[in-house]
Design a protein around this motif. Structure first.
Motif, PDB file in Angstrom:
ATOM      1  N   ARG A 111       0.845  -1.192   0.000  1.00  0.00           N
ATOM      2  CA  ARG A 111       0.000   0.000   0.000  1.00  0.00           C
ATOM      3  C   ARG A 111       0.879   1.239   0.000  1.00  0.00           C
ATOM      4  O   ARG A 111       2.010   1.210   0.484  1.00  0.00           O
ATOM      5  CB  ARG A 111      -0.914   0.029   1.233  1.00  0.00           C
ATOM      6  CG  ARG A 111      -1.955  -1.090   1.268  1.00  0.00           C
ATOM      7  CD  ARG A 111      -2.726  -1.065   2.572  1.00  0.00           C
ATOM      8  NE  ARG A 111      -3.692  -2.160   2.632  1.00  0.00           N
ATOM      9  CZ  ARG A 111      -4.251  -2.598   3.748  1.00  0.00           C
ATOM     10  NH1 ARG A 111      -3.947  -2.019   4.902  1.00  0.00           N
ATOM     11  NH2 ARG A 111      -5.114  -3.594   3.726  1.00  0.00           N
ATOM     12  N   VAL A 113     -10.016   3.279   2.947  1.00  0.00           N
ATOM     13  CA  VAL A 113     -10.429   2.441   1.827  1.00  0.00           C
ATOM     14  C   VAL A 113     -11.299   1.312   2.373  1.00  0.00           C
ATOM     15  O   VAL A 113     -10.854   0.552   3.241  1.00  0.00           O
ATOM     16  CB  VAL A 113      -9.218   1.860   1.077  1.00  0.00           C
ATOM     17  CG1 VAL A 113      -9.680   0.963  -0.070  1.00  0.00           C
ATOM     18  CG2 VAL A 113      -8.322   2.978   0.548  1.00  0.00           C
ATOM     19  N   ASP A 147     -12.518  -2.067   1.476  1.00  0.00           N
ATOM     20  CA  ASP A 147     -12.153  -3.102   0.510  1.00  0.00           C
ATOM     21  C   ASP A 147     -12.589  -4.485   0.965  1.00  0.00           C
ATOM     22  O   ASP A 147     -11.963  -5.485   0.648  1.00  0.00           O
ATOM     23  CB  ASP A 147     -10.643  -3.077   0.253  1.00  0.00           C
ATOM     24  CG  ASP A 147      -9.822  -3.210   1.539  1.00  0.00           C
ATOM     25  OD1 ASP A 147     -10.425  -3.388   2.630  1.00  0.00           O
ATOM     26  OD2 ASP A 147      -8.590  -3.149   1.469  1.00  0.00           O
ATOM     27  N   SER A 190     -13.681  -1.744  -4.117  1.00  0.00           N
ATOM     28  CA  SER A 190     -12.735  -1.065  -3.233  1.00  0.00           C
ATOM     29  C   SER A 190     -12.938   0.422  -3.444  1.00  0.00           C
ATOM     30  O   SER A 190     -12.735   0.942  -4.545  1.00  0.00           O
ATOM     31  CB  SER A 190     -11.298  -1.465  -3.578  1.00  0.00           C
ATOM     32  OG  SER A 190     -10.383  -0.765  -2.775  1.00  0.00           O
ATOM     33  N   THR A 209     -12.371   4.444  -2.029  1.00  0.00           N
ATOM     34  CA  THR A 209     -11.676   5.421  -1.191  1.00  0.00           C
ATOM     35  C   THR A 209     -12.653   6.507  -0.766  1.00  0.00           C
ATOM     36  O   THR A 209     -13.332   7.106  -1.603  1.00  0.00           O
ATOM     37  CB  THR A 209     -10.507   6.056  -1.949  1.00  0.00           C
ATOM     38  OG1 THR A 209      -9.562   5.034  -2.304  1.00  0.00           O
ATOM     39  CG2 THR A 209      -9.804   7.104  -1.092  1.00  0.00           C
ATOM     40  N   THR A 212     -12.060   0.631  -7.412  1.00  0.00           N
ATOM     41  CA  THR A 212     -11.814  -0.521  -8.282  1.00  0.00           C
ATOM     42  C   THR A 212     -12.881  -1.583  -8.047  1.00  0.00           C
ATOM     43  O   THR A 212     -13.593  -1.560  -7.039  1.00  0.00           O
ATOM     44  CB  THR A 212     -10.422  -1.126  -8.032  1.00  0.00           C
ATOM     45  OG1 THR A 212     -10.355  -1.619  -6.675  1.00  0.00           O
ATOM     46  CG2 THR A 212      -9.328  -0.085  -8.223  1.00  0.00           C
ATOM     47  N   TYR A 213     -12.949  -2.511  -8.993  1.00  0.00           N
ATOM     48  CA  TYR A 213     -13.905  -3.617  -8.881  1.00  0.00           C
ATOM     49  C   TYR A 213     -13.221  -4.890  -9.343  1.00  0.00           C
ATOM     50  O   TYR A 213     -12.751  -4.987 -10.473  1.00  0.00           O
ATOM     51  CB  TYR A 213     -15.141  -3.333  -9.736  1.00  0.00           C
ATOM     52  CG  TYR A 213     -16.186  -4.446  -9.714  1.00  0.00           C
ATOM     53  CD1 TYR A 213     -16.980  -4.658  -8.594  1.00  0.00           C
ATOM     54  CD2 TYR A 213     -16.362  -5.281 -10.818  1.00  0.00           C
ATOM     55  CE1 TYR A 213     -17.921  -5.668  -8.568  1.00  0.00           C
ATOM     56  CE2 TYR A 213     -17.310  -6.293 -10.807  1.00  0.00           C
ATOM     57  CZ  TYR A 213     -18.093  -6.490  -9.680  1.00  0.00           C
ATOM     58  OH  TYR A 213     -19.029  -7.494  -9.653  1.00  0.00           O
TER      59      TYR A 213
END
Length: 944
Positions: free
Chosen positions: A463, A567, A569, A574, A576, A597-598
């Protein structure tokens, strides 16, 4: 081009930047990008994406670069890097979204402009000290005369001077240039290297064969003089490199079509057999994977020693290119070894060298000042002139120890310095001036030196920042660069209380020269503190490498903690969330945050966030506005935190923020609302495609807000296999679901083809879909900014604008919102949305239905307890306020608190009644708190 025009052009050029460039980063070349293709991918596969961006002139940056080799661990591939020309109005985040969305590209970056690192030769500058400015005192300081008794180098060792142009005719430079006799000036590329007549070097900035000086950019001549001025010629000065030669490479533009070319010059120097490359230029921040690739190629693939100025910032910070891996970062000291007043200091500095009153070749023709031509000298200062001393020392070491790799030369220079940390004048910068001050004699004579070094640090999970309570594994790759080391141990220590080291020792054992080891099976284990960490904290870890016989060497690595975002997730999405209402990222550059994101996709939300409005002029948000800027309406009152698990979901996030309270009698530009944000994510199989966002809105003004609009602006970028960015937006009125989907070529390997926002609760639904690149005259047109009036329009137009991008597809955005008829002073209302993504429309609709069911379930509640009567009147008030406490409450302290919880009025009462005067307080909502012996009562009060 005349002298004045050239100066004007240079000053204008270095001041320009990419439209969305963050202020903390250096300027960039307008309208120009670099990208790196993933291995095996042809640039032709990006044709549709490039056409979508109106990109042109896609050129391979380094077609002649050598391939990475298994025999050189860590070597990189440069042949997949391309440079593009794009419209100057195109935002970087948009270009990144389109190109990364193809799945074919590793990174997309701007081209940074780095600047020379020198101090001006003004009457009050350090460089004019009369006792030093007329002599090369620094040669004795670094023991150059003794070093030359060992070796004076050789003309086969070449130092690449990547800098401004050089005075090729100067008496102390003209015989030191490494001329390319294989390609004389005849209009033919005789040596077949792709450069015609590069006999004297090359001008990378203007793409011609004249690396001669520009009268306004004199820095290159000065730097070359320090490293390479002719010795034993009976005139002038002596360059530390002595018999070693230099290759002049101009990196600064002096034509209208020129551009900064520092990185290109480094690659040219590496590909043309420069064993050492000097970079006396740079800027604060602006980390670039492209630039790091270039440094790695030169140092590892081509085995060149890279030396760079650490900068003249007088600050502890990262300065590039000096702070890149494989680069020797050189800071400066005075004649007494005291840190130069302006020199950068940090754990990333490798060593220091004299950088004050350095006598060198002048950058100007002496005839302009009444002296003989090409026989003039000046004393200058800055880390720009400390760096070429180290570069010249590296050249001598390369000749003395021909078996050494570039990494070993760097280690030899670091380990042979004179320690200056022990000087009282340097105590404030101990451990942040590298290993010490350059000693060339020791570097050439010491053959028993040792240096094992951490080459790479790998954190897992990987990260960019870590949150309170995170557990982290750390694997380090270590190499011994010099003499064999026995019983090598690497110990990691946290220099901050915010990281606890649970397992911090790695016994590497015995390492022969150039041997490597890694602690994969016994990684270091770290735990981030669960609370008390300031926002955006840079925590430093120290590696201490020790071995038998007294060997000890320290290195440092920084870790970012507790960012101003979290985040979620816990499922397939995911997301933010920031502390001030934005989604995906907390800035327009897309560098603060992890995006949305997916199922492992790239980022699918270019920009998103909360919008509030009551009129075209009263709008609150932190979204784009114009000229690459964003509005700053919201400020955080309680940092966003993640709770796992939460009382309602597997992951939850909470934040408090608000805008300002409109001042009576002034033109109101804010709404006047305090926001409590909550977010929920579930890991169960039927709830993995969505995250629920809940906003509780409290009116903190003295007036009723009617109506109040609340919505989410979403600039989705749904990827396609051809990178066409052909998206469309639509509205499902049955589900109050606005969504964006891809119209490009089928993309079975891309998990996210649909994404949207559903209104779950609160007010009447609204939706507004639009083309970001709509023509002039359109109601909403992001090309010229996103004004408050346009934002209000997207919230207040009901559902009249349901679709966008049809039939061919476009770059679209959508605002899904709610209309609240009114919100009285001190009252609250809740608006709830669900963000979702899916590979198909049916799957997206199923996610919307599941989100509706999930949020229909009641929260766990406690039994209601009747509150005793506590009266405060009149409410709202213009100042006088009567308070009446319940029977039997007893003596009390009464406080009036503002929205930040700060007491603004305090009084005591022994009976049931009291009077407070709130006159003089700014209009808004306040909390009146009565603190008794056994209980506390509160009431909200509005001040008009």
């Amino acid at each position: 081009m005349d002298k004045t025009l050239r100066l004007l052009f240079f000053l204008v050029f270095i001041g320009l930047g990419w439209p969305t460039q963050a202020a903390a980063n250096p300027p960039t070349v307008p309208g120009r990008l670099v990208l790196k293709l993933k291995p095996g991918q042809p640039v032709a596969a990006l044709e549709t994406a490039l056409r979508t961006l109106n990109a042109s002139n896609a050129q391979q940056k380094f077609p002649r670069a050598i391939a990475p080799s298994p025999e050189k661990p860590g070597s990189v591939e440069l042949r997949g890097i391309y440079q593009l020309q794009v419209p100057a109005t195109l935002s970087l985040d948009r270009a990144r979204a389109v190109l990364l969305g193809t799945g074919l590209v590793e990174y997309v970056e701007p081209l940074y402009i780095r600047q020379p690192q020198y101090q001006p030769n003004d009457p009050m500058a350090d460089s004019t000290l009369t006792s030093l400015a007329t002599s090369q005192f620094y040669l004795k300081q670094i023991q150059a005369y003794r070093a030359w008794n060992i070796t004076r180098g050789d003309s086969s060792i070449v130092i690449g001077i990547t800098d401004g142009g050089v005075r090729l005719t100067h008496e102390d430079l003209r015989r030191q240039i490494k001329y390319n006799y294989a390609d004389p000036v005849n209009g033919i590329d005789d040596d077949g290297d792709g450069y015609v007549d590069n006999f004297n070097g090359w001008d990378l900035a203007n793409d011609d064969n004249d690396p001669g000086y520009d009268i306004n950019i004199t820095h290159g001549s000065q730097v070359a003089g320090v490293s390479s001025a002719h010795t034993d010629n009976g005139v002038g000065i002596a360059g530390l490199g002595n018999k070693c030669r230099f290759l002049p490479l101009n990196i600064y533009p002096n034509t209208p079509n020129g551009s900064f070319a520092g990185v290109e010059a480094v690659i040219y120097a590496a590909d043309h057999n420069c064993r050492v490359i000097n970079m006396s230029w740079g800027a604060v921040g602006g980390y670039s994977r492209y630039e790091q690739d270039a440094m790695t190629y030169a140092a590892v693939n081509r085995d060149a020693v890279l030396v760079a100025a650490a900068g003249n910032t007088n600050a502890d910070l990262r300065f590039y290119p000096a702070s890149y891996d494989h680069v020797l970062s050189v800071s400066g000291v005075s004649s007494t070894d005291q840190k130069s007043p302006s020199a950068t200091f940090s754990h990333r500095v490798d060593l220091v060298a004299p950088g004050v009153s350095i006598l060198t070749v002048s950058g100007y023709h002496a005839t302009w000042r009444g002296g003989p031509a090409d026989a003039d000298y000046d004393a200058v200062g800055g880390t720009s002139f400390a760096a070429p001393l180290v570069a010249a020392a590296a050249a001598l070491v390369r000749w003395q120890f021909p078996q050494f790799t570039a990494a070993q030369v760097a280690a030899q220079l670091r380990q042979s310095t004179d320690n200056i940390d022990e000087l009282p004048v340097n105590s404030a910068w101990a451990k942040r001036l590298g290993t010490g001050r350059l000693n060339v004699f020791k570097a050439l004579t010491k053959t028993n030196l040792q240096e094992a070094r951490v080459l790479a640090s790998t954190f897992a999970p990987a990260r960019s920042v870590y949150l309170p309570g995170d557990s982290v594994r750390l694997v380090v790759s270590v190499q011994n660069l010099l003499q064999p080391i026995s019983d090598l141990t690497i110990t990691v220590t946290s220099l901050t209380p915010y990281i606890v080291v649970r397992q911090g020792s790695f016994a590497a054992g015995n390492l022969a020269s150039l041997a490597r080891t890694i602690n994969t099976t016994t990684p270091f284990r770290l735990v981030v503190a669960s609370s008390g960490i300031p926002l955006n904290t840079k925590a430093t870890l120290r590696y201490r490498l020790t071995g038998a016989g007294g060997f000890q060497f320290d290195q440092f690595v920084d870790v970012m903690l507790n960012p101003d975002y979290v985040v979620l997730d816990g499922n397939d999405m995911s997301v933010t969330l920031t502390s001030r209402g934005n989604l995906a990222y907390d800035n327009l550059m897309g560098t603060v945050g992890a995006g949305v994101t997916y199922r492992g996709s790239g980022n699918i939300l270019s920009e998103g966030g909360l919008l509030l409005a009551t009129s075209p002029t009263r709008v609150s948000d932190r979204l784009r506005t114009r000229a690459g800027q964003s509005r700053q309406s919201f400020f955080s009152t309680a940092q966003v935190v993640r709770v796992q698990p939460g009382p309602r979901a597997d992951q939850e996030a909470r934040a408090l923020f608000q805008d300002s309270i409109p001042v009576a009698g002034s033109l109101a530009r804010s709404v006047g609302v305090a926001v409590r944000q909550r977010a929920f994510a579930w890991a169960s199989p039927n709830r993995r495609d969505f995250v629920v966002l809940e906003y509780t809105l409290k009116n903190i003004t003295a007036d009723t807000l009617k109506p109040l609009y609340a919505g989410l602006f979403m600039d989705w970028d749904m990827p396609t296999s051809d990178g066409s960015a052909r998206n469309a937006a639509a509205w499902d009125s049955t589900r109050s679901l606005g969504y964006t989907y891809s119209l490009g070529l089928p993309a079975p390997s891309l998990p996210a083809s649909y994404a949207g926002v559903q209104l779950l609760r609160g007010g009447s639904p609204t939706v507004y879909s639009f083309d970001n690149n709509a023509p002039a005259g359109a109601p909403v047109r992001l090309a010229d900014g996103f004004s408050p009036a346009e934002k209000f329009l997207t919230l207040s137009s009901g559902s009249s604008q349901r679709t966008a991008g049809l039939p061919a597809g476009a770059d679209v955005s959508q605002v899904v919102g709610a209309r609240l008829a009114k919100l009285a002073p001190g009252d609250s209302a809740t608006v709830t949305f669900a963000m979702m993504s899916a590979p198909s429309l049916l799957r997206l609709q199923a996610a919307a239905d599941a989100a509706s069911r999930a949020f229909a379930m009641p929260l766990p509640t406690k039994l209601a307890v009747s509150a005793p009567a506590f009266s405060a009147y009149p409410n709202p008030t213009n100042g006088p306020l009567q308070l009446e406490l319940p029977e039997g409450f007893g003596p009390a302290t009464v406080q009036v608190l503002d929205l930040t919880g700060r007491p603004v009025i305090s009084l005591s009462t022994r009976g049931r009644q009291a009077e407070a005067n709130l006159a003089g307080l700014p209009p808004g909502v306040y909390q009146v708190r009565a603190v008794g012996a056994s209980r506390v009562l509160t009431r909200a009060v509005v001040v008009r």
